[in-house]
Design a protein around this motif. Structure first.
Motif, short mmCIF file in Angstrom:
data_model
loop_
_atom_site.label_atom_id
_atom_site.label_comp_id
_atom_site.label_asym_id
_atom_site.label_seq_id
_atom_site.Cartn_x
_atom_site.Cartn_y
_atom_site.Cartn_z
N LYS A 3 -3.90 21.62 15.43
CA LYS A 3 -3.44 21.43 16.81
C LYS A 3 -3.39 19.94 17.14
O LYS A 3 -2.44 19.47 17.79
CB LYS A 3 -4.37 22.15 17.79
CG LYS A 3 -4.21 23.66 17.83
CD LYS A 3 -5.24 24.29 18.75
CE LYS A 3 -5.08 23.84 20.19
NZ LYS A 3 -6.08 24.46 21.08
N MET A 4 -4.37 19.20 16.69
CA MET A 4 -4.41 17.76 16.93
C MET A 4 -3.22 17.08 16.25
O MET A 4 -2.57 16.20 16.84
CB MET A 4 -5.73 17.19 16.41
CG MET A 4 -5.88 15.69 16.57
SD MET A 4 -7.52 15.09 16.10
CE MET A 4 -7.58 15.59 14.36
N ARG A 5 -2.93 17.49 15.03
CA ARG A 5 -1.79 16.90 14.31
C ARG A 5 -0.48 17.22 15.02
O ARG A 5 0.39 16.36 15.14
CB ARG A 5 -1.78 17.41 12.87
CG ARG A 5 -2.92 16.89 12.02
CD ARG A 5 -2.90 17.49 10.63
NE ARG A 5 -4.04 17.02 9.84
CZ ARG A 5 -4.36 17.49 8.63
NH1 ARG A 5 -3.62 18.46 8.07
NH2 ARG A 5 -5.41 17.01 7.98
N TYR A 6 -0.35 18.47 15.47
CA TYR A 6 0.90 18.86 16.12
C TYR A 6 1.08 18.07 17.43
O TYR A 6 2.18 17.62 17.75
CB TYR A 6 0.93 20.36 16.39
CG TYR A 6 2.32 20.85 16.73
CD1 TYR A 6 3.19 21.25 15.72
CD2 TYR A 6 2.78 20.89 18.04
CE1 TYR A 6 4.48 21.68 16.00
CE2 TYR A 6 4.07 21.31 18.34
CZ TYR A 6 4.91 21.70 17.32
OH TYR A 6 6.20 22.11 17.60
N GLN B 278 2.61 26.29 11.53
CA GLN B 278 2.88 27.01 12.76
C GLN B 278 1.56 27.26 13.47
O GLN B 278 0.53 27.47 12.83
CB GLN B 278 3.58 28.34 12.49
CG GLN B 278 4.97 28.20 11.91
CD GLN B 278 5.69 29.52 11.85
OE1 GLN B 278 6.05 30.11 12.86
NE2 GLN B 278 5.88 30.01 10.64
N LEU B 279 1.61 27.24 14.79
CA LEU B 279 0.42 27.49 15.61
C LEU B 279 0.82 28.44 16.73
O LEU B 279 1.97 28.39 17.22
CB LEU B 279 -0.09 26.19 16.23
CG LEU B 279 -0.67 25.14 15.29
CD1 LEU B 279 -0.57 23.76 15.93
CD2 LEU B 279 -2.13 25.46 14.96
N LEU B 280 -0.09 29.31 17.12
CA LEU B 280 0.19 30.16 18.28
C LEU B 280 -1.10 30.47 19.03
O LEU B 280 -2.20 30.39 18.48
CB LEU B 280 0.90 31.45 17.88
CG LEU B 280 0.26 32.48 16.95
CD1 LEU B 280 -0.86 33.28 17.63
CD2 LEU B 280 1.31 33.45 16.44
N ILE C 44 9.50 21.24 16.05
CA ILE C 44 9.70 19.88 15.58
C ILE C 44 10.32 19.98 14.19
O ILE C 44 9.74 20.59 13.28
CB ILE C 44 8.37 19.09 15.51
CG1 ILE C 44 7.72 19.02 16.90
CG2 ILE C 44 8.63 17.68 14.97
CD1 ILE C 44 6.35 18.37 16.89
N ILE C 45 11.49 19.40 14.03
CA ILE C 45 12.24 19.53 12.78
C ILE C 45 12.58 18.14 12.25
O ILE C 45 13.02 17.27 13.01
CB ILE C 45 13.55 20.32 12.99
CG1 ILE C 45 13.28 21.64 13.74
CG2 ILE C 45 14.24 20.60 11.65
CD1 ILE C 45 14.53 22.34 14.19
N TYR D 94 6.41 23.30 13.09
CA TYR D 94 6.88 22.06 12.47
C TYR D 94 7.47 22.41 11.11
O TYR D 94 6.84 23.11 10.32
CB TYR D 94 5.75 21.04 12.30
CG TYR D 94 6.11 19.93 11.31
CD1 TYR D 94 7.15 19.05 11.59
CD2 TYR D 94 5.45 19.81 10.09
CE1 TYR D 94 7.52 18.06 10.69
CE2 TYR D 94 5.80 18.82 9.19
CZ TYR D 94 6.83 17.95 9.48
OH TYR D 94 7.20 16.99 8.58
N GLU D 95 8.67 21.91 10.84
CA GLU D 95 9.34 22.26 9.59
C GLU D 95 10.02 21.04 8.97
O GLU D 95 10.70 20.27 9.67
CB GLU D 95 10.38 23.36 9.84
CG GLU D 95 11.06 23.88 8.60
CD GLU D 95 10.07 24.40 7.57
OE1 GLU D 95 9.88 23.70 6.55
OE2 GLU D 95 9.49 25.48 7.78
#
Length: 274
Positions: free
Chosen positions: A247-250, A215-217, A163-164, A107-108
């Motif tokens: 992760k929940m927010r994303y 960022q998540l991976l 997500i931008i 997300y950026e």
């Protein structure tokens, strides 16, 4: 992503290389102030390299080898360096994790994510960095970022989600031509089966990402990691509780952003308006 103009963390190989350069410089009877203009690098850069705090560029290695008549020793020492140029020290660990990730979510809200930037867009960012970069540094950063971008096409089984924020994509960074090229590139990448690009609309009054970029991976052993970055710093997060919150927010943002098709439609509108 600000994974650019920064010194890497020191390592034994960097320190050893610095000592080699320093020894040959002194053998030649040169001070750092005298040596710097001969290799066309600043005194500050020379000092950083000799102290093992900066990864030397290929150009520096070749110039130092010739100027100091080092019998091939400086070139040989450079072969054992373990850092990649163009990666900020705080980003190196995350960059390693990216190479084997099963999925990567970004997300950026500041600029187009580094993995999706065109070369012209990158050049605009690096050329405008403060403190200013030299031409060699700009090229090194572009090479490093383009190399990193190969993940998107080479790791076809890795799922990428971006997500931008809409305002990021409407800002004509680099001018109309660079902006149009960047939008075209996003449309092209969005056609790949392993890449999803969503736009967070400007008229969204509230969403789950207001605390900033993330960022998540997922690693090959199914562990999740997160990364958050600010100016001159980055934080790699492994705490399961914190990662779970992100992760929940994303997940929430994916439902709050425009759908994939609506996002592509908006990108096509932006391309036409340029």
């Amino acid at each position: 992503m600000t994974d650019g103009n920064a010194e890497p963390e020191t390592s034994d190989s960097l320190k050893a290389f610095g000592e080699v350069v320093k020894a040959f410089r002194k053998r030649a009877g040169l001070t750092q102030e005298q040596f710097a203009p001969r290799v066309r690098y600043s005194v500050e850069t020379i000092a950083s390299i000799e102290q093992g705090r900066r990864l030397p560029s290929v150009t520096f290695v070749e110039r130092a080898e010739v100027v100091l008549d080092a019998f091939g020793v400086i070139r040989a020492a450079a072969k054992h360096l373990t850092r990649e140029p163009g990666l900020a020290r705080w980003f190196i660990q995350w960059a390693k994790l990216e190479k084997t990730a099963l999925c990567l979510y970004t997300y950026e809200n500041r600029l187009v994510p580094g993995l999706l930037q065109t070369e012209a867009y990158q050049r605009t960012l690096f050329a405008g960095q403060l403190p200013p970069m030299g031409d060699a540094e700009v090229e090194e950063n572009i090479v490093a970022r383009v190399k990193r971008q190969k993940l998107l096409t080479q790791r076809v089984n890795t799922a990428y989600s971006f997500i931008i924020e809409e305002h990021v994509l409407r800002k004509q960074t680099g001018g109309p031509e660079t902006h149009r090229e960047q939008i075209e590139h996003l449309l092209l990448m969005s056609e790949r089966r392993n890449i999803e690009i969503q736009i967070m609309p400007q008229d969204r009054e509230h969403h789950a990402g207001l605390d900033g970029p993330m960022q998540l991976l997922e690693t090959p052993d199914n562990q999740w990691r997160a990364y958050c970055e600010g100016q001159e710093s980055g934080l790699l997060i492994s705490d399961a509780k914190v990662v779970g919150i992100l992760k929940m927010r994303y997940a929430s943002m994916r439902s709050q952003a425009l759908t994939l098709e609506d996002s592509r439609s908006l990108l096509r509108q932006m391309r036409g308006a340029t």
